[in-house]
Design a protein around this motif. Structure first.
Motif, PDB file in Angstrom:
ATOM      1  N   UNK A 160       0.828  -1.205   0.000  1.00  0.00           N
ATOM      2  CA  UNK A 160       0.000   0.000   0.000  1.00  0.00           C
ATOM      3  C   UNK A 160       0.864   1.257   0.000  1.00  0.00           C
ATOM      4  N   UNK A 161       0.468   2.225  -0.782  1.00  0.00           N
ATOM      5  CA  UNK A 161       1.169   3.495  -0.868  1.00  0.00           C
ATOM      6  C   UNK A 161       2.418   3.480  -1.733  1.00  0.00           C
ATOM      7  N   UNK A 162       2.776   2.333  -2.301  1.00  0.00           N
ATOM      8  CA  UNK A 162       3.967   2.252  -3.150  1.00  0.00           C
ATOM      9  C   UNK A 162       3.721   2.981  -4.472  1.00  0.00           C
ATOM     10  N   UNK A 163       4.782   3.559  -5.014  1.00  0.00           N
ATOM     11  CA  UNK A 163       4.703   4.255  -6.295  1.00  0.00           C
ATOM     12  C   UNK A 163       5.621   3.565  -7.289  1.00  0.00           C
ATOM     13  N   UNK A 164       5.070   3.156  -8.413  1.00  0.00           N
ATOM     14  CA  UNK A 164       5.832   2.544  -9.503  1.00  0.00           C
ATOM     15  C   UNK A 164       5.673   3.493 -10.676  1.00  0.00           C
ATOM     16  N   UNK A 165       6.734   4.248 -10.985  1.00  0.00           N
ATOM     17  CA  UNK A 165       6.614   5.377 -11.906  1.00  0.00           C
ATOM     18  C   UNK A 165       7.412   5.182 -13.185  1.00  0.00           C
ATOM     19  N   UNK A 166       6.776   5.484 -14.302  1.00  0.00           N
ATOM     20  CA  UNK A 166       7.458   5.502 -15.583  1.00  0.00           C
ATOM     21  C   UNK A 166       7.350   4.212 -16.368  1.00  0.00           C
ATOM     22  N   UNK A 167       7.957   4.205 -17.541  1.00  0.00           N
ATOM     23  CA  UNK A 167       7.890   3.045 -18.440  1.00  0.00           C
ATOM     24  C   UNK A 167       8.928   1.989 -18.062  1.00  0.00           C
ATOM     25  N   UNK A 168       8.735   1.343 -16.913  1.00  0.00           N
ATOM     26  CA  UNK A 168       9.699   0.358 -16.420  1.00  0.00           C
ATOM     27  C   UNK A 168       9.071  -1.022 -16.411  1.00  0.00           C
ATOM     28  N   UNK A 169       9.905  -2.047 -16.231  1.00  0.00           N
ATOM     29  CA  UNK A 169       9.432  -3.432 -16.189  1.00  0.00           C
ATOM     30  C   UNK A 169       9.682  -4.006 -14.810  1.00  0.00           C
TER      31      UNK A 169
ATOM     32  N   UNK B 215       7.684  -3.226  -1.219  1.00  0.00           N
ATOM     33  CA  UNK B 215       7.229  -2.854   0.116  1.00  0.00           C
ATOM     34  C   UNK B 215       6.360  -1.611   0.130  1.00  0.00           C
ATOM     35  N   UNK B 216       5.567  -1.491   1.190  1.00  0.00           N
ATOM     36  CA  UNK B 216       4.676  -0.345   1.355  1.00  0.00           C
ATOM     37  C   UNK B 216       5.465   0.958   1.327  1.00  0.00           C
ATOM     38  N   UNK B 217       4.916   1.959   0.668  1.00  0.00           N
ATOM     39  CA  UNK B 217       5.475   3.309   0.553  1.00  0.00           C
ATOM     40  C   UNK B 217       6.810   3.377  -0.180  1.00  0.00           C
ATOM     41  N   UNK B 218       7.193   2.323  -0.871  1.00  0.00           N
ATOM     42  CA  UNK B 218       8.422   2.347  -1.671  1.00  0.00           C
ATOM     43  C   UNK B 218       8.206   3.165  -2.940  1.00  0.00           C
ATOM     44  N   UNK B 219       9.294   3.691  -3.498  1.00  0.00           N
ATOM     45  CA  UNK B 219       9.254   4.417  -4.763  1.00  0.00           C
ATOM     46  C   UNK B 219      10.172   3.681  -5.733  1.00  0.00           C
ATOM     47  N   UNK B 220       9.600   3.173  -6.830  1.00  0.00           N
ATOM     48  CA  UNK B 220      10.358   2.392  -7.807  1.00  0.00           C
ATOM     49  C   UNK B 220      10.473   3.196  -9.098  1.00  0.00           C
ATOM     50  N   UNK B 221      11.715   3.463  -9.506  1.00  0.00           N
ATOM     51  CA  UNK B 221      11.970   4.271 -10.700  1.00  0.00           C
ATOM     52  C   UNK B 221      12.761   3.526 -11.767  1.00  0.00           C
ATOM     53  N   UNK B 222      13.264   2.329 -11.437  1.00  0.00           N
ATOM     54  CA  UNK B 222      14.082   1.548 -12.375  1.00  0.00           C
ATOM     55  C   UNK B 222      13.535   0.135 -12.492  1.00  0.00           C
TER      56      UNK B 222
ATOM     57  N   UNK C 230      12.826  -8.663  -3.782  1.00  0.00           N
ATOM     58  CA  UNK C 230      12.014  -7.853  -2.880  1.00  0.00           C
ATOM     59  C   UNK C 230      12.679  -6.490  -2.782  1.00  0.00           C
ATOM     60  N   UNK C 231      11.893  -5.417  -2.948  1.00  0.00           N
ATOM     61  CA  UNK C 231      12.439  -4.059  -2.885  1.00  0.00           C
ATOM     62  C   UNK C 231      11.687  -3.243  -1.844  1.00  0.00           C
ATOM     63  N   UNK C 232      12.427  -2.377  -1.144  1.00  0.00           N
ATOM     64  CA  UNK C 232      11.840  -1.475  -0.160  1.00  0.00           C
ATOM     65  C   UNK C 232      12.597  -0.162  -0.187  1.00  0.00           C
ATOM     66  N   UNK C 233      11.967   0.904   0.240  1.00  0.00           N
ATOM     67  CA  UNK C 233      12.647   2.181   0.434  1.00  0.00           C
ATOM     68  C   UNK C 233      12.326   3.253  -0.589  1.00  0.00           C
TER      69      UNK C 233
ATOM     70  N   UNK D  27      14.676   6.066  -2.610  1.00  0.00           N
ATOM     71  CA  UNK D  27      14.236   5.186  -3.689  1.00  0.00           C
ATOM     72  C   UNK D  27      14.486   3.731  -3.318  1.00  0.00           C
ATOM     73  N   UNK D  28      13.974   2.853  -4.116  1.00  0.00           N
ATOM     74  CA  UNK D  28      13.991   1.412  -3.815  1.00  0.00           C
ATOM     75  C   UNK D  28      15.400   0.882  -3.643  1.00  0.00           C
ATOM     76  N   UNK D  29      15.531  -0.162  -2.817  1.00  0.00           N
ATOM     77  CA  UNK D  29      16.787  -0.876  -2.635  1.00  0.00           C
ATOM     78  C   UNK D  29      16.510  -2.365  -2.703  1.00  0.00           C
ATOM     79  N   UNK D  30      17.369  -3.116  -3.407  1.00  0.00           N
ATOM     80  CA  UNK D  30      17.204  -4.574  -3.509  1.00  0.00           C
ATOM     81  C   UNK D  30      17.712  -5.223  -2.241  1.00  0.00           C
TER      82      UNK D  30
END
Length: 65
Positions: A26-35, A43-50, A57-60, A62-65
């Motif tokens: 919940x609250x996670x953002x997956x932004x842009x033309x990514x795969x 994870x909740x409230x994570x921001x994924x840009x890549x 599993x990614x959290x944070x 920006x995201x961290x593996x």
């Protein structure tokens, strides 16, 4: 006139592709033309840009593996 977001006239891809068995917290953002690969957990409230590979599993922000 103020335009927010795309107008539908652009031909470029703007949205993410999610693989199979992807869990987005919940609250996670997956932004842009990514795969996002298969069996990924975001994870909740994570921001994924890549791109994210399979079975990660990614959290944070920006995201961290």
């Amino acid at each position: 006139m103020l335009l927010c977001g795309g107008t539908g006239k652009d031909k470029n891809k703007r949205h993410p592709d999610l693989g199979n068995n992807v869990m987005v917290g919940s609250g996670a953002k997956v932004l842009g033309p990514i795969k996002i690969g298969n069996n990924v957990k975001i994870g909740a409230n994570s921001v994924v840009l890549k791109d994210i590979p399979d079975n990660v599993t990614v959290v944070g922000v920006p995201r961290r593996n």
